[in-house]
Design a protein around this motif. Sequence first.
Motif, mmCIF file in Angstrom:
data_model
loop_
_atom_site.group_PDB
_atom_site.id
_atom_site.type_symbol
_atom_site.label_atom_id
_atom_site.label_comp_id
_atom_site.label_asym_id
_atom_site.label_seq_id
_atom_site.Cartn_x
_atom_site.Cartn_y
_atom_site.Cartn_z
ATOM 1 N N ASN A 176 -9.547 8.832 -0.999
ATOM 2 C CA ASN A 176 -10.614 7.826 -1.034
ATOM 3 C C ASN A 176 -10.081 6.432 -0.712
ATOM 4 O OD1 ASN A 176 -12.626 9.674 -1.608
ATOM 5 N ND2 ASN A 176 -12.387 9.452 -3.812
ATOM 6 N N ARG A 177 -8.908 6.093 -1.246
ATOM 7 C CA ARG A 177 -8.320 4.780 -0.951
ATOM 8 C C ARG A 177 -7.981 4.652 0.523
ATOM 9 N NH1 ARG A 177 -3.384 3.797 -4.773
ATOM 10 N NH2 ARG A 177 -3.053 2.116 -3.286
ATOM 11 N N THR A 222 -11.261 4.409 2.591
ATOM 12 C CA THR A 222 -11.911 3.126 2.340
ATOM 13 C C THR A 222 -11.196 1.992 3.055
ATOM 14 O OG1 THR A 222 -12.676 3.874 0.189
ATOM 15 C CG2 THR A 222 -12.599 1.505 0.521
ATOM 16 N N HIS A 223 -9.883 2.027 3.094
ATOM 17 C CA HIS A 223 -9.096 0.933 3.672
ATOM 18 C C HIS A 223 -8.704 1.167 5.127
ATOM 19 C CE1 HIS A 223 -8.569 0.162 -0.635
ATOM 20 N NE2 HIS A 223 -8.574 -1.092 -0.244
ATOM 21 N N GLU A 272 -8.059 10.658 -5.177
ATOM 22 C CA GLU A 272 -7.994 9.198 -5.279
ATOM 23 C C GLU A 272 -7.316 8.584 -4.064
ATOM 24 O OE1 GLU A 272 -5.719 5.738 -7.785
ATOM 25 O OE2 GLU A 272 -6.154 7.606 -8.841
ATOM 26 N N MET A 285 0.836 -1.207 0.000
ATOM 27 C CA MET A 285 0.000 0.000 0.000
ATOM 28 C C MET A 285 0.873 1.261 0.000
ATOM 29 S SD MET A 285 -3.247 -0.673 -0.142
ATOM 30 C CE MET A 285 -4.102 0.726 0.546
#
Length: 90
Positions: free
Chosen positions: A61-62, A65-66, A58, A23
């Motif tokens: 959001n990633r 979300t994670h 982006e 990640m």
Amino acid sequence: MIKRAFTEHPASVGESYTQHMGMAFGFGAKMVTAGFACLLHGIFPFLFKCTGRNCIEELHNRMVTHRDKRNCAETMPAVEGVQKHLQAAE
């Protein structure tokens, strides 16, 4: 003791060491690429007009979300700052 230094933070966000490394590498590569696009945009303002903003949105959001809820309190101030900045840019 040494192993804990490499696994404590990844575990706090619900990832293994290798998942966290993947990640982080993904985020870093995206930021470096967008950074170069922003530098080129500074010289050639007609290129990459939205690349920096799109990258930030982006990645935000990633990350949201994670994000593991156990670590929410630690990351929340940074997330709120990004959200306010993105709203102000609209």
